[in-house]
Design a protein around this motif. Structure first.
Motif, PDB file in Angstrom:
ATOM      1  N   HIS A  59       0.857  -1.191   0.000  1.00  0.00           N
ATOM      2  CA  HIS A  59       0.000   0.000   0.000  1.00  0.00           C
ATOM      3  C   HIS A  59       0.893   1.241   0.000  1.00  0.00           C
ATOM      4  O   HIS A  59       2.119   1.129   0.005  1.00  0.00           O
ATOM      5  N   HIS A  61       2.678   3.850   1.853  1.00  0.00           N
ATOM      6  CA  HIS A  61       3.096   3.987   3.251  1.00  0.00           C
ATOM      7  C   HIS A  61       2.959   5.422   3.736  1.00  0.00           C
ATOM      8  O   HIS A  61       3.120   6.367   2.981  1.00  0.00           O
ATOM      9  N   CYS A  88       2.302   4.055   9.214  1.00  0.00           N
ATOM     10  CA  CYS A  88       1.247   3.117   8.808  1.00  0.00           C
ATOM     11  C   CYS A  88       1.382   1.775   9.517  1.00  0.00           C
ATOM     12  O   CYS A  88       0.517   0.903   9.373  1.00  0.00           O
ATOM     13  N   CYS A  90       3.884  -0.479   9.175  1.00  0.00           N
ATOM     14  CA  CYS A  90       4.725  -1.469   8.497  1.00  0.00           C
ATOM     15  C   CYS A  90       6.112  -1.477   9.133  1.00  0.00           C
ATOM     16  O   CYS A  90       6.479  -0.567   9.861  1.00  0.00           O
TER      17      CYS A  90
HETATM   18 ZN   LIG Z   1       2.919   0.765   5.187  1.00  0.00          ZN
END
Ligand SMILES: [Zn+2]
Length: 139
Positions: A59, A61, A88, A90
């Protein structure tokens, strides 16, 4: 039969045009295996995004970045040390994948050779220290 060019072979296999085989060379004979799990094969090659291995969702970020306060700030250097936080959620386990994503998403050119590091903060966030081409960095 063809060999090499694994991405093209994968695409043909997905399209049902061919089957993929792997040869396991032995001393007296070589064993031939048919690759039936195309998904795993593609992830291993990096053809298909692998969220589990890379820690990175497929996606856009939410990236927060600052100039690395301890980094070498030589304006003549093409690369700049930066601290990156992924808001986000991650995590960067595979710098190469992150570099490809950031090139697509922001045009950043992240150095994938050389050192990078991550460190956890007491508040639970992780900061990544990377190097990026100075002129590719945008807000
Ligand atoms: Zn991300």
């Amino acid at each position: 039969m063809t060999h090499g060019d694994q991405r093209a072979a994968y695409e043909r296999a997905v399209a049902g045009k061919s089957r993929l085989f792997a040869v396991w060379p032995g001393q007296w004979s070589s064993d031939l295996f048919e690759i039936d799990d195309l998904d795993e094969f593609a992830k291993a090659l990096g053809v298909k995004h692998d969220e589990e291995r890379t820690g990175l969702k497929d996606h856009v970020h939410e990236v927060e970045w600052t100039k690395d306060p301890y980094g070498d700030d030589n304006p003549r250097s093409q690369y700049l040390g930066i601290d990156v936080i992924l808001a986000c959620g991650c995590s960067i386990n595979d710098l190469r994948t992150f570099a490809v994503q950031m090139k697509e998403q922001r045009g950043w050119v992240i150095a994938t050779s050389g050192g990078w590091s991550k460190r956890g903060r007491p508040n639970g966030t992780t900061t990544y220290s990377l190097r990026a081409r100075r002129r590719s960095l945008t807000d």
